[in-house]
Design an enzyme around this catalytic site. Structure first.
Site, PDB file in Angstrom:
ATOM      1  N   HIS A  24      37.794  41.609  45.285  1.00  0.00           N
ATOM      2  CA  HIS A  24      38.242  40.586  46.226  1.00  0.00           C
ATOM      3  C   HIS A  24      39.510  39.890  45.727  1.00  0.00           C
ATOM      4  O   HIS A  24      40.380  39.536  46.522  1.00  0.00           O
ATOM      5  CB  HIS A  24      37.141  39.546  46.447  1.00  0.00           C
ATOM      6  CG  HIS A  24      35.934  40.094  47.138  1.00  0.00           C
ATOM      7  ND1 HIS A  24      35.670  39.878  48.466  1.00  0.00           N
ATOM      8  CD2 HIS A  24      34.917  40.866  46.668  1.00  0.00           C
ATOM      9  CE1 HIS A  24      34.536  40.488  48.795  1.00  0.00           C
ATOM     10  NE2 HIS A  24      34.069  41.091  47.718  1.00  0.00           N
ATOM     11  N   ASP A 116      38.836  34.167  51.587  1.00  0.00           N
ATOM     12  CA  ASP A 116      38.035  35.383  51.685  1.00  0.00           C
ATOM     13  C   ASP A 116      36.958  35.147  52.742  1.00  0.00           C
ATOM     14  O   ASP A 116      36.301  34.100  52.773  1.00  0.00           O
ATOM     15  CB  ASP A 116      37.398  35.695  50.337  1.00  0.00           C
ATOM     16  CG  ASP A 116      36.771  37.081  50.302  1.00  0.00           C
ATOM     17  OD1 ASP A 116      35.794  37.315  51.047  1.00  0.00           O
ATOM     18  OD2 ASP A 116      37.253  37.927  49.528  1.00  0.00           O
TER      19      ASP A 116
END
Length: 455
Positions: A24, A116
């Site tokens: 990520h 995110d």
């Protein structure tokens, strides 16, 4: 620490907030670099766990927040439930994130927050602070569609099937591409995963837009399907890593000596093996991989991350005399410069866990895959690689040396492998076209820049 790149640019600041896991962090920092080259000033808020290396990004401002993740980090090696860790972070980061973001807004106008998508709590914070929030989805569009379809609440038992169950090999009615044995890998805790997926998708729908690390030529039809239920602007400007020369936000030290070893291998001869930055395997599985690689008698580069084998520090579990047997035919390293390895002429196939970053990197370099997914989005990516895009072989039944050897032969020696290579090279060309002037990703990036500038 800040640098607008081009001194004549006066764009506003964008704040980014990645989940603190390698798969990520990488795309979020790549996106930050892309936006910086278009004149935006960048602030990255990040958790304490897996803190990025500030010195690699002197043009960004970094703000660290408390996450309390150290209280459960030791469980990563033994708990396969990814939703447990992400849901924990969504609770533990709320106050520190809100305080940090509020402080930034007191000092300077901010165009928007890009969080995110897994940090679903950030939508409520952004709404409270009257700040536009966009979501970065770091996995495939396919994975989001599968997540939205699976019966996490209504049929929890199907996530606990074993090989002995009659439905194990059957297709999942809610998403017939997937088999029940695929979704068993997605989660061990359907309630927790269902909670995560529901929150994530709901807050993606509530956001001002979704940024995807993919490209329309690969997943355009899936984007059309997704947008029917999620009518917010979507921007497919991937693959992010192709905007710059090979660079690294790796949290593990790379062994670059293997590039000179690859230089001595014949073209397309070498099997590259890496199961990513999070996955764990058993000692038995590790030994089966070793036996298969030794038996196949092809050059191999095997990344064995310290701690990947449960109960071992590194490679203590190798079969006796394995290193002597393979000699210079094989190399084992703790971590590699993966983009450069995949781009090397000697690399013939990629045996991967099918994390989305790795899958994209393989497509970008035209390297067919052997798929050994572990959890969360990986089984979906593997199923699309093998059954839809037909650019790899799915090792559906785990780590067993005969099956592994068969898969390697299919990719490296058979006509089937040649056809996979042709298809993935076609996708490689489409990647390059999408990023070029007038291409789909190029145009999507221009639209994103204009959109953020309009806030």
């Amino acid at each position: 620490m800040e640098n607008c790149g081009n001194g004549t640019r006066t764009h506003r600041r964008v704040v980014l907030f990645p989940l603190p896991f390698q798969g990520h962090i990488n795309p979020m920092l790549q996106l930050a670099n892309i936006l910086h080259t278009h004149g935006f000033k960048i602030t990255v808020i990040h958790a304490e766990y897996n803190s990025p290396n500030y010195s690699n990004y002197p043009h960004f401002t970094f703000k660290s927040i408390k996450d309390n993740f150290s209280e459960i980090a030791d469980e990563l090696a033994t708990n396969p439930d990814g939703s447990y860790f992400i849901n924990y972070l969504n609770r533990s980061c709320v106050d520190s994130f809100k305080e940090c973001l509020s402080g930034l807004l007191d000092k300077e106008a901010v165009a928007c927050l890009i969080a995110d998508a897994g940090f679903y709590f950030t939508q409520a914070v952004a709404d409270e602070l009257n700040l536009p929030r966009m979501a970065l989805r770091t996995s495939s569009l396919a994975a989001s569609l599968v997540y939205g379809a699976l019966p996490f609440y209504s049929n929890k038992d199907c996530f606990n099937l074993t090989k002995e169950d009659s439905d194990y090999e059957e297709r999942v009615p809610e998403y017939p591409l997937m088999k029940f044995k695929d979704i068993v890998k997605i989660t061990t805790n359907p309630q927790g995963m269902g909670d995560f997926v529901t929150n994530m998708l709901d807050q993606m729908k509530a956001s001002k837009g979704i940024i995807w690390n993919t490209f329309k030529e690969l997943e355009g039809s899936l984007l059309e399907t997704f947008s029917q239920d999620y009518p917010v602007p979507s921007f497919t400007l991937g693959p992010f890593h192709k905007y710059f020369p090979a660079s690294s936000s790796s949290l593990i030290q790379q062994d670059r000596t293997i590039l000179s070893w690859l230089d001595n291998q014949p073209p397309k001869s070498t099997i590259y093996v890496s199961f990513g930055s999070v996955a764990h395997i058993s000692e038995l599985e590790f030994r089966e991989v070793a036996y298969a690689l030794a038996n196949i008698s092809l050059p191999f580069l095997w990344v064995v991350r310290p701690g990947i084998v449960r109960g071992s520090n590194w490679i203590e579990a190798l079969p006796e005399k394995f290193l002597e047997r393979v000699g210079d035919m094989g190399r084992i390293v703790k971590w590699s410069p993966q983009q450069e390895v995949l781009a090397h002429p000697a690399t013939g196939c990629f045996w991967t866990h099918n994390g989305w970053n790795s899958t994209l990197e393989s497509i970008c370099e035209g390297v067919p895959m052997i798929c050994s997914p572990c959890f969360v989005d990986q089984p979906t990516n593997a199923r699309y690689v093998s059954d839809v895009w037909k650019i790899g072989v799915f090792l559906e039944d785990g780590f067993e040396r005969v099956g592994i050897e068969s898969a390697i032969k299919r990719v490296m020696m058979d006509k089937e492998g040649e056809e996979m290579r042709e298809r993935i090279n076609c996708l490689k060309e489409k990647v390059n076209q999408s990023l070029g002037e007038g291409g789909s990703s190029h145009e999507s990036l221009k639209s994103l820049v204009d959109y953020i500038s309009s806030f």
